[in-house]
Structures are given as C-alpha cells and as structure tokens.
Design a protein around this motif. Structure first.
Motif, PDB file in Angstrom:
ATOM      1  N   LEU A 237       0.609  -1.316   0.055  1.00  0.00           N
ATOM      2  CA  LEU A 237       0.089   0.030  -0.116  1.00  0.00           C
ATOM      3  C   LEU A 237       0.811   1.337  -0.112  1.00  0.00           C
ATOM      4  O   LEU A 237       2.115   1.258   0.527  1.00  0.00           O
ATOM      5  N   ASP A 238       0.294   2.333  -0.490  1.00  0.00           N
ATOM      6  CA  ASP A 238       0.929   3.681  -0.649  1.00  0.00           C
ATOM      7  C   ASP A 238       1.363   4.142   1.038  1.00  0.00           C
ATOM      8  O   ASP A 238       0.551   4.275   1.718  1.00  0.00           O
ATOM      9  N   GLU A 239       2.406   4.792   1.015  1.00  0.00           N
ATOM     10  CA  GLU A 239       2.820   5.368   2.364  1.00  0.00           C
ATOM     11  C   GLU A 239       1.668   6.222   2.866  1.00  0.00           C
ATOM     12  O   GLU A 239       1.548   6.333   4.074  1.00  0.00           O
ATOM     13  N   SER A 240       0.807   6.941   1.782  1.00  0.00           N
ATOM     14  CA  SER A 240      -0.073   7.760   2.310  1.00  0.00           C
ATOM     15  C   SER A 240      -1.332   6.987   3.302  1.00  0.00           C
ATOM     16  O   SER A 240      -2.119   7.657   3.755  1.00  0.00           O
ATOM     17  N   GLU A 241      -1.293   5.615   2.926  1.00  0.00           N
ATOM     18  CA  GLU A 241      -2.546   4.798   3.779  1.00  0.00           C
ATOM     19  C   GLU A 241      -2.000   4.420   5.034  1.00  0.00           C
ATOM     20  O   GLU A 241      -2.928   3.659   5.872  1.00  0.00           O
ATOM     21  N   PHE A 242      -1.016   5.136   5.615  1.00  0.00           N
ATOM     22  CA  PHE A 242      -0.419   4.955   6.777  1.00  0.00           C
ATOM     23  C   PHE A 242      -0.171   6.162   7.525  1.00  0.00           C
ATOM     24  O   PHE A 242       0.415   6.984   7.100  1.00  0.00           O
ATOM     25  N   ALA A 243      -0.391   6.245   8.769  1.00  0.00           N
ATOM     26  CA  ALA A 243       0.149   7.284   9.772  1.00  0.00           C
ATOM     27  C   ALA A 243       1.487   6.878  10.147  1.00  0.00           C
ATOM     28  O   ALA A 243       1.718   5.978  10.523  1.00  0.00           O
ATOM     29  N   HIS A 244       2.393   7.954   9.812  1.00  0.00           N
ATOM     30  CA  HIS A 244       3.822   7.960  10.017  1.00  0.00           C
ATOM     31  C   HIS A 244       4.435   9.023  10.465  1.00  0.00           C
ATOM     32  O   HIS A 244       3.900  10.225  10.233  1.00  0.00           O
ATOM     33  N   ARG A 245       5.687   8.949  10.945  1.00  0.00           N
ATOM     34  CA  ARG A 245       6.373  10.078  11.339  1.00  0.00           C
ATOM     35  C   ARG A 245       7.575  10.480  10.479  1.00  0.00           C
ATOM     36  O   ARG A 245       8.352   9.405  10.415  1.00  0.00           O
ATOM     37  N   SER A 247       8.322  10.357   7.362  1.00  0.00           N
ATOM     38  CA  SER A 247       8.457   9.449   6.329  1.00  0.00           C
ATOM     39  C   SER A 247       9.290   8.095   6.911  1.00  0.00           C
ATOM     40  O   SER A 247       9.762   7.522   6.027  1.00  0.00           O
ATOM     41  N   MET A 248       9.036   8.055   8.218  1.00  0.00           N
ATOM     42  CA  MET A 248       9.702   6.739   8.717  1.00  0.00           C
ATOM     43  C   MET A 248       8.837   5.721   8.599  1.00  0.00           C
ATOM     44  O   MET A 248       8.129   5.193   9.406  1.00  0.00           O
ATOM     45  N   ILE A 249       8.919   5.030   7.380  1.00  0.00           N
ATOM     46  CA  ILE A 249       8.107   3.909   7.013  1.00  0.00           C
ATOM     47  C   ILE A 249       8.545   3.027   5.575  1.00  0.00           C
ATOM     48  O   ILE A 249       9.399   3.829   5.007  1.00  0.00           O
ATOM     49  N   SER A 250       8.415   1.885   5.723  1.00  0.00           N
ATOM     50  CA  SER A 250       9.157   1.278   4.688  1.00  0.00           C
ATOM     51  C   SER A 250       8.414   1.425   3.515  1.00  0.00           C
ATOM     52  O   SER A 250       7.018   1.462   3.455  1.00  0.00           O
ATOM     53  N   LYS A 251       8.974   1.743   2.364  1.00  0.00           N
ATOM     54  CA  LYS A 251       8.467   2.240   1.165  1.00  0.00           C
ATOM     55  C   LYS A 251       7.889   1.151   0.316  1.00  0.00           C
ATOM     56  O   LYS A 251       8.216  -0.119   0.817  1.00  0.00           O
ATOM     57  N   PHE A 252       6.647   1.345  -0.503  1.00  0.00           N
ATOM     58  CA  PHE A 252       5.883   0.336  -0.975  1.00  0.00           C
ATOM     59  C   PHE A 252       6.717  -0.644  -1.807  1.00  0.00           C
ATOM     60  O   PHE A 252       6.230  -1.813  -1.787  1.00  0.00           O
ATOM     61  N   GLU A 253       7.873  -0.096  -2.398  1.00  0.00           N
ATOM     62  CA  GLU A 253       8.578  -0.987  -3.173  1.00  0.00           C
ATOM     63  C   GLU A 253       9.362  -2.216  -2.423  1.00  0.00           C
ATOM     64  O   GLU A 253       9.495  -3.276  -2.742  1.00  0.00           O
ATOM     65  N   VAL A 254       9.720  -1.565  -1.210  1.00  0.00           N
ATOM     66  CA  VAL A 254      10.388  -2.497  -0.447  1.00  0.00           C
ATOM     67  C   VAL A 254       9.337  -3.711   0.190  1.00  0.00           C
ATOM     68  O   VAL A 254       9.646  -4.656   0.563  1.00  0.00           O
ATOM     69  N   ARG A 255       8.142  -2.856   0.800  1.00  0.00           N
ATOM     70  CA  ARG A 255       7.416  -3.789   1.294  1.00  0.00           C
ATOM     71  C   ARG A 255       6.935  -5.103   0.241  1.00  0.00           C
ATOM     72  O   ARG A 255       6.436  -6.031   0.759  1.00  0.00           O
ATOM     73  N   ALA A 256       6.665  -4.648  -0.910  1.00  0.00           N
ATOM     74  CA  ALA A 256       6.258  -5.696  -2.131  1.00  0.00           C
ATOM     75  C   ALA A 256       7.240  -6.861  -2.008  1.00  0.00           C
ATOM     76  O   ALA A 256       6.830  -7.867  -1.923  1.00  0.00           O
ATOM     77  N   LEU A 257       8.618  -6.465  -2.005  1.00  0.00           N
ATOM     78  CA  LEU A 257       9.383  -7.923  -1.915  1.00  0.00           C
ATOM     79  C   LEU A 257       9.436  -8.250  -0.551  1.00  0.00           C
ATOM     80  O   LEU A 257       9.705  -9.469  -0.661  1.00  0.00           O
ATOM     81  N   GLY A 278       4.341   0.259  11.815  1.00  0.00           N
ATOM     82  CA  GLY A 278       3.754  -1.001  11.532  1.00  0.00           C
ATOM     83  C   GLY A 278       3.147  -1.375  10.153  1.00  0.00           C
ATOM     84  O   GLY A 278       2.125  -2.157   9.979  1.00  0.00           O
ATOM     85  N   SER A 279       3.732  -0.624   9.090  1.00  0.00           N
ATOM     86  CA  SER A 279       3.125  -0.926   7.822  1.00  0.00           C
ATOM     87  C   SER A 279       3.176  -2.371   7.452  1.00  0.00           C
ATOM     88  O   SER A 279       2.380  -3.049   6.826  1.00  0.00           O
ATOM     89  N   VAL A 280       4.316  -2.987   7.756  1.00  0.00           N
ATOM     90  CA  VAL A 280       4.874  -4.349   7.328  1.00  0.00           C
ATOM     91  C   VAL A 280       3.720  -5.197   8.198  1.00  0.00           C
ATOM     92  O   VAL A 280       3.259  -6.165   7.756  1.00  0.00           O
TER      93      VAL A 280
END
Length: 426
Positions: A237-245, A247-257, A278-280
């Motif tokens: 999912l896009d980073e915008s679909e999570f609350a984060h601080r 930009s401390m979030i796994s980018k969606f390309e990284v999460r996909a793999l 908690g995106s992953v």
C-alpha cells in the motif's frame, strides 16, 4: 460397501441409517455411539481407539464381502458410526484413503461446528474451522488471533484450557464459547468465558468444539464464498495509507518484495521487529497471519495500533527494545526486521534462531549487510538479497513528469531448509 453414519449431536438416525445398522455384520464406533445405537445381536463390535487396528478389522470384512460376492453369496456388511458429519475432519478421509471412496456410503449428520453456531443463533459461512485434534495447537491459536470467528475442534492436550492459555494477553477482545456434550439433553453445556477463565479450568473430556469470537465482528456482510475472507485485492500500500512520522516508513517497493519473501498466511505468526508505524505488520495481518509488532517508542506503538485499526486487522503490539524483549515471545514462522541500529546483528541472530521459516531484513546502511548475512547463515538459512533503487513519477510545472529517486534499501532474506516447514515441529 462400508456405510458411514454420522451421529452424536442429538438427532435420531434417519430410517435408512437405522436399517443399515440393523443389517450390519460389523459395527465400528466410539463407545458412546455403540451404546446409543440399536445393534443386531450377532454383529461384531469394535470400539474405536487407535485407528489402524480398527481399519485392519474392517479390511478383513471388506475382503470377505468381495469373496462372497464372487461366489454369489451375500457380502459382509460394515457400518462405521461417527460424530456429526464424518466427512468434515472425520473418519471418511482415512476410510477413503484405505478402501477407496467408491466403497463408501456416507450418511452425514450435523457437525458439531454447525450445532455450536446454531446454539448461539449465528451464521457460520464466514467462520474458519481449525482442527487441533492430534495436531499442534499453535496453528489454531494463531488463526484465533487473526480472524474474528473461529471454530476449533479440540482433543487431548489441545482443549479449551490449552487454547485459553495460548490466547491470554494475545487475543484482543476475543471470547471463547466452549460447547460440551452437544446433543445430549442431560449434559449439554454451552459456556462463554474469557481466555484466562478457560485456561484456569479443567474441562474434562466432553468438549465438542470451542468457538473463538470477536463479538464486535460476529455478523459479517453477506458472503459469496464460505470460509475466511479473500486475501487483499492489493498490497504494498502507498505510504499515504498509513500514519507515520517524518517518512519513517518502509516504502511500498520494499514492502512488496518483503511480503513476497515473508509469505504471510492464515495460521502463521509473523514478527515485525523495529516496526515503526507498523506498515509491514498491518500488511501481513491483511493476508491472515497473526502478527506481533515490536517497537521501542511509545508513540510508535500508538501509531501501530491506529494503523491496524484503520485497516481492520488485529496486531499485537509489544513495547520494548529488541533483542531483549524477544525472549518472552512465542517462536514466529517468519520475521521482518526493519530497525535495529547497532543492535542489528544481535537482533538478526536471535530472530534467526527462533524463526521457523524465514527472516527478512531491510537495511539502509550497506556496511551492516555482512554481519546480518553471517547471522542468518550461522543459523542454517539459505541467504539472498537485493539492493532496491527505484524512481517514482513526479510532476513538474508545465504538465510534464520527471523521475524522483527514493533512498536505496538493501533487502536481505534467509529461508530455512524444508525440515522446519509446516507440519514439522521445530
């Protein structure tokens, strides 16, 4: 022909099933089923205990029946009495494997699962049914954590007390409904308890099934396909679909793999270590896995809970610093490590010792890769990795588009050899 009759949930046998029992030369069943049936005087009775000896006796009767038929005489008739629907986690599987489905005449009764939900007045087309009878309880416990409506078929050592103990402090707002002696007017009980209350009691041997429910979600929308909800229609999912601080979030390309290498599924337990927002963890939970997110900051823990709630999934959040806090957690099937700093090699080493299937590590600092890889290989994992560098479309003035590079991330993963995959104890 082997007639398999489902009984044991209170309803009388239909006339055709009674007639089959009345003509039987061999009747096989649990002691309570044999006692409740009207058996012909000359029939041999076999009380079910260990399955193999009973099947050997059935095989002798089947062979005798085939010999008699070849000689034009009446064949020996075999009846197997079973609980509820014998084709639902029941004896039909063993009989079909041994004698072939073409030799079976199955007369199903009402399953204990259907009866238990009926007692509560609830539909169960959206329930997940898990058998813990003669199986490892961990799968049932993980399904109970991740799904709002679960039926657990119990057995010795995997009853309400053991299930309650496995779920205490790990199951959110779940309640257990323990259904005992279903169909017995004198002894039937259907009791609602908390996991802690279930763990503190001796339930005896009459338990038919245990339901684990999130009472706020027991009535789902109308379904087309029975069982657990279909997997997510999209992930990474896009980073915008999570609350984060910041930009401390796994980018969606990284999460996909990472998701592809974690392989989260119903019945699994996944750790998300250094979970951040908690995106992953949330994405693994959307695939049906039970998830524990470990985060050392309190505001991070709050964000994980908020993101899990926003996406309608259950994530257990543990506040503390790895690797110390990991010692109190149940062994996972797979682990994602998204943070760790200087402690990363020690965290990877602990996770590699504990994980049953896979460990995935995301690192921005390339010089941490060798130590992480060494820790995985020392634990017997086969390792691989890739440096992910992506450029996203970004608008420019004048209605044109440029490519905007994201920070490169090295993704390292280790997969344990098949000796510790599903069905094989660690």
């Amino acid at each position: 022909m082997i007639t398999v009759v489902g009984t044991g949930t209170g309803a009388p046998l239909p006339p055709d099933a009674e007639a089959a029992v009345a003509r039987a030369d061999l009747v096989v069943g649990a002691r309570r089923h044999l006692a409740a049936a009207r058996l012909p005087a000359g029939a041999e009775q076999v009380v079910l205990g260990p399955l193999a000896p009973a099947l050997d006796i059935v095989e002798r009767y089947v062979a005798k029946a085939e010999e008699n038929q070849q000689e034009g005489a009446a064949g020996a008739r075999v009846v197997v009495l079973a609980s509820g629907d014998p084709g639902f986690f029941g004896i039909v599987r063993a009989l079909a494997e041994r004698f072939g489905p073409e030799r079976l005449d199955v007369r199903p009764g009402v399953s204990s699962v259907a009866t238990a939900f009926a007692r509560l007045g609830l539909p169960w087309d959206d329930a997940v049914v898990v058998s813990a009878h003669g199986r490892d309880l961990r799968t049932a416990a993980h399904v109970c954590r991740s799904h709002p409506k679960v039926a657990v078929l119990t057995g010795p050592g995997s009853g309400p007390a053991e299930l309650g103990a496995a779920l205490t402090h790990r199951s959110g707002a779940r309640v257990l409904v323990v259904a005992s002696a279903l169909g017995d007017p004198a002894h039937e009980r259907v009791e609602q308890v908390t996991p802690a209350e279930a763990a503190a009691r001796d339930w005896g041997t009459a338990v038919s099934v245990v339901l684990c429910l999130d009472e706020s979600r027991v009535l789902a929308p109308v379904r087309t396909v029975a069982g657990p909800a279909a997997g997510p229609d999209r992930w990474a999912l896009d980073e915008s679909e999570f609350a984060h601080r910041d930009s401390m979030i796994s980018k969606f390309e990284v999460r996909a793999l990472a998701l592809a290498r974690i392989g989260p599924r119903l019945g699994d337990l996944v750790w998300d270590v250094g979970a951040g927002c908690g995106s992953v963890a949330v994405e693994c939970a959307r695939f049906g896995a039970a998830v524990t997110a470990i985060e050392k900051t309190r505001d991070g823990c709050d964000r994980i809970r908020a993101n899990a709630g926003a996406h309608g999934v259950d994530v257990r959040v543990v506040h503390g610093a790895a690797p110390t806090v990991l010692s109190d957690l149940e062994d996972p099937d797979a682990v994602f490590i998204g943070g760790g700093g200087r402690e990363l090699p020690a965290i990877v080493a602990v996770c590699a010792r504990r994980a049953r299937r896979a460990v995935v590590v995301a690192m921005a600092a390339l010089d941490r890769v060798p130590a992480a890889r060494d820790a995985l290989e020392a634990a017997g994992f086969a390792c691989d990795g890739v440096l992910l560098q992506s450029s996203r479309l970004a608008p420019l003035p004048g209605n044109v588009t440029r490519l905007a590079a994201t920070n490169p991330v090295f993704l390292l993963w280790g997969v344990r050899p098949l000796a510790r995959t599903e069905g094989v104890p660690p």
